[in-house]
Motif scaffolding. Sequence first.
Motif, short mmCIF file in Angstrom:
data_model
loop_
_atom_site.label_atom_id
_atom_site.label_comp_id
_atom_site.label_asym_id
_atom_site.label_seq_id
_atom_site.Cartn_x
_atom_site.Cartn_y
_atom_site.Cartn_z
N PHE A 100 0.83 -1.21 0.00
CA PHE A 100 0.00 0.00 0.00
C PHE A 100 0.86 1.26 0.00
CE2 PHE A 100 0.57 -1.43 4.39
CZ PHE A 100 1.14 -0.30 4.98
N GLN A 101 0.25 2.34 -0.47
CA GLN A 101 0.87 3.66 -0.42
C GLN A 101 -0.03 4.62 0.36
OE1 GLN A 101 3.96 4.44 -1.40
NE2 GLN A 101 4.27 2.29 -1.99
N ASN A 102 -1.10 5.10 -0.29
CA ASN A 102 -2.00 6.06 0.37
C ASN A 102 -3.25 5.42 0.96
OD1 ASN A 102 -0.36 8.32 -0.23
ND2 ASN A 102 -1.23 8.43 -2.30
N PHE A 103 -3.47 4.13 0.68
CA PHE A 103 -4.64 3.46 1.20
C PHE A 103 -4.29 2.02 1.54
CE2 PHE A 103 -8.47 0.81 0.44
CZ PHE A 103 -9.29 1.34 1.43
N ALA A 104 -4.54 1.65 2.78
CA ALA A 104 -4.28 0.27 3.24
C ALA A 104 -5.61 -0.38 3.59
CB ALA A 104 -3.35 0.27 4.44
N PHE A 105 -5.76 -1.62 3.16
CA PHE A 105 -7.02 -2.35 3.40
C PHE A 105 -6.70 -3.74 3.92
CE2 PHE A 105 -10.16 -5.45 2.02
CZ PHE A 105 -11.35 -4.88 2.44
N SER A 106 -7.47 -4.19 4.89
CA SER A 106 -7.34 -5.56 5.35
C SER A 106 -8.72 -6.09 5.75
CB SER A 106 -6.39 -5.66 6.55
OG SER A 106 -6.94 -5.05 7.70
N LEU A 139 -6.48 5.58 5.54
CA LEU A 139 -6.09 6.62 4.59
C LEU A 139 -4.76 7.24 5.02
CD1 LEU A 139 -9.45 8.51 3.90
CD2 LEU A 139 -8.17 7.08 2.29
N PHE A 140 -3.84 7.37 4.08
CA PHE A 140 -2.52 7.99 4.29
C PHE A 140 -1.76 7.32 5.44
CE2 PHE A 140 -5.56 11.41 3.04
CZ PHE A 140 -5.22 11.44 1.69
N PRO A 141 -1.57 6.00 5.38
CA PRO A 141 -0.91 5.30 6.49
C PRO A 141 0.54 5.68 6.70
CG PRO A 141 -1.20 3.84 4.59
CD PRO A 141 -1.96 5.09 4.29
N MET A 148 -8.35 6.16 10.11
CA MET A 148 -8.66 4.74 9.97
C MET A 148 -10.10 4.45 10.38
SD MET A 148 -6.84 1.39 11.74
CE MET A 148 -7.64 1.57 13.33
N LEU A 149 -10.75 3.56 9.63
CA LEU A 149 -12.05 3.01 9.99
C LEU A 149 -11.86 1.54 10.32
CD1 LEU A 149 -14.53 4.50 7.34
CD2 LEU A 149 -14.55 4.93 9.80
N GLU A 150 -12.52 1.09 11.37
CA GLU A 150 -12.40 -0.30 11.79
C GLU A 150 -13.78 -0.88 12.03
OE1 GLU A 150 -10.06 -3.02 15.11
OE2 GLU A 150 -10.48 -0.91 15.53
N GLU A 151 -14.00 -2.10 11.54
CA GLU A 151 -15.26 -2.80 11.77
C GLU A 151 -14.93 -4.23 12.20
OE1 GLU A 151 -14.58 -2.04 8.34
OE2 GLU A 151 -15.12 0.07 8.63
#
Length: 332
Positions: A100-106, A139-141, A148-151
């Motif tokens: 990732f660069q500007n957006f990280a997803f897991s 966003l922007f890690p 960050m949003l977490e669910e």
Amino acid sequence: MTTATKAEAAGTAHRVVSPSAFGPGYAGLLGAGRGIKTTIPGLGVGIKAGEFVLKPRFFVEGHYSTNFFRRSTRSTINNEQIGAFAIHVRPGLALLNPNFQNFAFSLSVDVDGQIPVSDDEDVLNQQDVGIQAHSTQTLFPKSALTFMLEEAYNRQLFTKPAGGDLNADRNHLRLGPSLAFHPGGRALEVKAGYRYDLVFYEGISEDNTLKHDFNLTTTWRFLPKSFFFIDGRLAILSYPETADSAVGFQAPGMPARVYGGLSGFLTERVSVMLRGGYGNTMLEDTSLENFEGFIGEARASLRFSDRTVLHLGASHDYENSTRGGYFDFLRG
């Protein structure tokens, strides 16, 4: 190249866990009870799909309980203890974008299939399926300001102390945003967050619990693998299905915790985590006794290898309880 650097290059070194990620659930740099993970995301078995990597996993576990329904021997009725063996089949998968660069997803999803093995019909009726899912979007890690949003959702299987098909399976839903500020070389981090936290039961709705959880954490990495941290948390606790508390049951409150501590490696293989502070249940019903006083934890971890760790520790803390306001504990 140092030993540590060689291990990291091989993708087998342990993962250093920051205190800002877990709050009261923080378990030291080696993450006691959380397993040891690779420091380099994306390594290991996986299926690449563009920028994403899909990782399947599969576990099988068996256990035998001498008191499957957790019946009390002090009860004068329905107190027969039944022993039973159960198999848990746990397939799962994870999806992430390691580069990732500007957006990280897991995203991770794990299923828990409980299969009792018995000739007792009441035991067989406890066959069930649980699920655990967790996702983050950041966003922007890599910048000074990160959002960050977490669910998270967990259907936890829990056999009620009774026969038949009754159970106390619970559904735990958590979601919310966090904002982190880490200037310069990212040694300092200030993180504020909120979580909507709902626990709802499938058979005992009067114990359903709702929390609005606010937190503010500051961490300072004063050495490459050592942190000072200060953590403050305040929750607004209520029981949506209960109009009024009865004899201290389902007592709303505003539980608070503030503590500071140190987490770091003493040597390449030994880490310690020390923290202490103040906690207060702040129950809404003034006729009930509050917990008010010291909370703390001491933990040491010895890493024999990248996948073998021994943890020793003790803690004193409290939890709000649906059965009488709160309970405090000393646990080792």
